[in-house]
Write a protein that holds these residues in place. Sequence first.
Motif, mmCIF file in Angstrom:
data_model
loop_
_atom_site.group_PDB
_atom_site.id
_atom_site.type_symbol
_atom_site.label_atom_id
_atom_site.label_comp_id
_atom_site.label_asym_id
_atom_site.label_seq_id
_atom_site.Cartn_x
_atom_site.Cartn_y
_atom_site.Cartn_z
ATOM 1 N N LYS A 201 68.767 5.206 87.287
ATOM 2 C CA LYS A 201 67.513 4.971 86.575
ATOM 3 C C LYS A 201 66.496 4.315 87.516
ATOM 4 N N TYR A 202 66.944 3.313 88.270
ATOM 5 C CA TYR A 202 66.056 2.637 89.210
ATOM 6 C C TYR A 202 65.563 3.598 90.284
ATOM 7 N N ALA A 203 66.442 4.439 90.796
ATOM 8 C CA ALA A 203 66.051 5.402 91.829
ATOM 9 C C ALA A 203 65.009 6.386 91.293
ATOM 10 N N LEU A 204 65.174 6.831 90.046
ATOM 11 C CA LEU A 204 64.192 7.736 89.453
ATOM 12 C C LEU A 204 62.842 7.045 89.259
ATOM 13 N N GLU A 205 62.883 5.777 88.816
ATOM 14 C CA GLU A 205 61.638 5.030 88.644
ATOM 15 C C GLU A 205 60.926 4.846 89.990
ATOM 16 N N LEU A 206 61.696 4.539 91.027
ATOM 17 C CA LEU A 206 61.116 4.361 92.356
ATOM 18 C C LEU A 206 60.523 5.661 92.883
ATOM 19 N N LYS A 207 61.229 6.748 92.668
ATOM 20 C CA LYS A 207 60.729 8.053 93.104
ATOM 21 C C LYS A 207 59.428 8.396 92.379
ATOM 22 N N GLU A 208 59.405 8.149 91.075
ATOM 23 C CA GLU A 208 58.200 8.425 90.289
ATOM 24 C C GLU A 208 57.036 7.550 90.763
ATOM 25 N N TYR A 209 57.325 6.291 91.044
ATOM 26 C CA TYR A 209 56.294 5.381 91.538
ATOM 27 C C TYR A 209 55.733 5.878 92.873
#
Length: 116
Positions: free
Chosen positions: A82-90
């Motif tokens: 979840k954190y990796a997806l949020e970082l990628k989206e950011y």
Amino acid sequence: MKQTETASFLAVIKTAYPFFEISVPVTKLWHQMLQDMDYEVAKERLGHHIRTSRFAPAISDIVNQEGTEQTFYQIQRAEEEKYALELKEYNEKAVPMPSHLRERFERLAKERRVNE
């Protein structure tokens, strides 16, 4: 689940819980309720039930195991994904800092170093 698999499934319950009664209506009901379920999933859930309960399972114990507990590793892995997806989206939406702000911050940093 096929009818033969339901019969095999009920036989395992009878083996683990000798007081569990198998009759034609019981077999029909279990088959009707489990026919949409994958046999391997049902077997896994039954195995978990046998290991954790001293009472024979109800149909709902096999069908509705939404609350099966996850291991610490599974929880941690889900959080990291979840954190990796949020970082990628950011990073996809991020824009560079405007040059006038960058220059101001650099000037403030130089002044701070001089004053210290």
